[in-house]
Design a protein around this motif. Structure first.
Motif, PDB file in Angstrom:
ATOM      1  N   UNK A  25      61.248  51.520  -9.104  1.00 35.00           N
ATOM      2  CA  UNK A  25      61.643  50.201  -8.604  1.00 35.00           C
ATOM      3  C   UNK A  25      60.421  49.302  -8.458  1.00 35.00           C
ATOM      4  N   UNK A  26      59.419  49.764  -7.703  1.00 35.51           N
ATOM      5  CA  UNK A  26      58.256  48.913  -7.462  1.00 35.51           C
ATOM      6  C   UNK A  26      57.445  48.647  -8.735  1.00 35.51           C
ATOM      7  N   UNK A  27      57.275  49.644  -9.568  1.00 39.22           N
ATOM      8  CA  UNK A  27      56.453  49.444 -10.766  1.00 39.22           C
ATOM      9  C   UNK A  27      57.061  48.412 -11.711  1.00 39.22           C
ATOM     10  N   UNK A  28      58.351  48.506 -12.081  1.00 38.43           N
ATOM     11  CA  UNK A  28      58.914  47.449 -12.944  1.00 38.43           C
ATOM     12  C   UNK A  28      58.866  46.070 -12.289  1.00 38.43           C
ATOM     13  N   UNK A  29      59.125  46.018 -10.985  1.00 38.20           N
ATOM     14  CA  UNK A  29      59.021  44.727 -10.294  1.00 38.20           C
ATOM     15  C   UNK A  29      57.583  44.221 -10.316  1.00 38.20           C
ATOM     16  N   UNK A  30      56.627  45.138 -10.235  1.00 36.36           N
ATOM     17  CA  UNK A  30      55.216  44.760 -10.335  1.00 36.36           C
ATOM     18  C   UNK A  30      54.907  44.132 -11.688  1.00 36.36           C
ATOM     19  N   UNK A  31      55.472  44.695 -12.757  1.00 37.32           N
ATOM     20  CA  UNK A  31      55.246  44.130 -14.085  1.00 37.32           C
ATOM     21  C   UNK A  31      55.917  42.760 -14.235  1.00 37.32           C
ATOM     22  N   UNK A  63      51.559  52.165  -8.468  1.00 43.51           N
ATOM     23  CA  UNK A  63      50.613  52.462  -9.537  1.00 43.51           C
ATOM     24  C   UNK A  63      49.203  52.012  -9.147  1.00 43.51           C
ATOM     25  N   UNK A  64      48.424  52.887  -8.547  1.00 44.14           N
ATOM     26  CA  UNK A  64      47.063  52.516  -8.160  1.00 44.14           C
ATOM     27  C   UNK A  64      46.227  52.003  -9.337  1.00 44.14           C
ATOM     28  N   UNK A  68      44.406  48.414  -9.164  1.00 39.81           N
ATOM     29  CA  UNK A  68      42.962  48.315  -9.365  1.00 39.81           C
ATOM     30  C   UNK A  68      42.641  47.318 -10.473  1.00 39.81           C
ATOM     31  N   UNK A  69      43.446  47.299 -11.540  1.00 43.21           N
ATOM     32  CA  UNK A  69      43.219  46.368 -12.645  1.00 43.21           C
ATOM     33  C   UNK A  69      43.308  44.919 -12.153  1.00 43.21           C
ATOM     34  N   UNK A  70      44.307  44.636 -11.318  1.00 40.37           N
ATOM     35  CA  UNK A  70      44.441  43.278 -10.781  1.00 40.37           C
ATOM     36  C   UNK A  70      43.271  42.961  -9.858  1.00 40.37           C
ATOM     37  N   UNK A  71      42.960  43.874  -8.946  1.00 38.28           N
ATOM     38  CA  UNK A  71      41.891  43.618  -7.974  1.00 38.28           C
ATOM     39  C   UNK A  71      40.528  43.463  -8.638  1.00 38.28           C
TER      40      UNK A  71
END
Length: 141
Positions: A25-31, A63-64, A68-71
């Motif tokens: 749920x969170x990962x697809x919403x993150x994308x 997805x750490x 991390x990629x965003x940060x």
């Protein structure tokens, strides 16, 4: 050796389900949030950093690696890190956002959108603009 406690087994199962839900749920919403953030970076009618902040929050729970990629992104990571650490928005980003708000309302009006669309756009950008004005800022961005 005694059999495992049923309450402990239920807790372990709930944690396993919770991890699965976060991943699916969170990962697809993150994308989705990441995509909207990237679109917002190149269009004046949509905020970008807000969606990157949301994507980082969602990826922190799923997805750490993507968090991390965003940060660590060389251009936009500092906005997300500053928001997380201090709740601040750079002054330059505020001015760019305000200019985008004016441009958005102007475009919606100029293309002859229905009055309800003009009103909804105006109310939306005013609400976000007022909220943004009340947030602390860093002197330079």
């Amino acid at each position: 050796m005694s059999p495992p406690d049923p309450a402990l087994l239920r807790l372990r199962r709930a944690r396993r389900i919770s991890r699965g839900l976060r991943r699916f749920v969170y990962r697809p919403l993150g994308f989705v949030a990441l995509g909207l953030g990237l679109i917002g970076m190149v269009t004046p009618v949509m905020p970008g950093v807000v969606f990157l902040i949301l994507a980082a929050w969602l990826f922190a729970r799923s997805s750490p690696r993507f968090e991390r990629w965003i940060l660590e992104h060389p251009r936009y990571g500092s906005f997300v890190r500053n928001w997380r650490a201090h709740g601040v928005i750079p002054r330059r980003a505020k001015f760019i956002a305000y200019a985008s708000f004016v441009l958005s309302v102007t475009v919606v009006w100029a293309v002859g959108a229905p009055p309800i669309a003009i009103a909804a756009t105006t109310v939306s950008v005013l609400a976000v603009g007022i909220w943004m004005a009340l947030q602390p800022e860093t002197p330079a961005g």
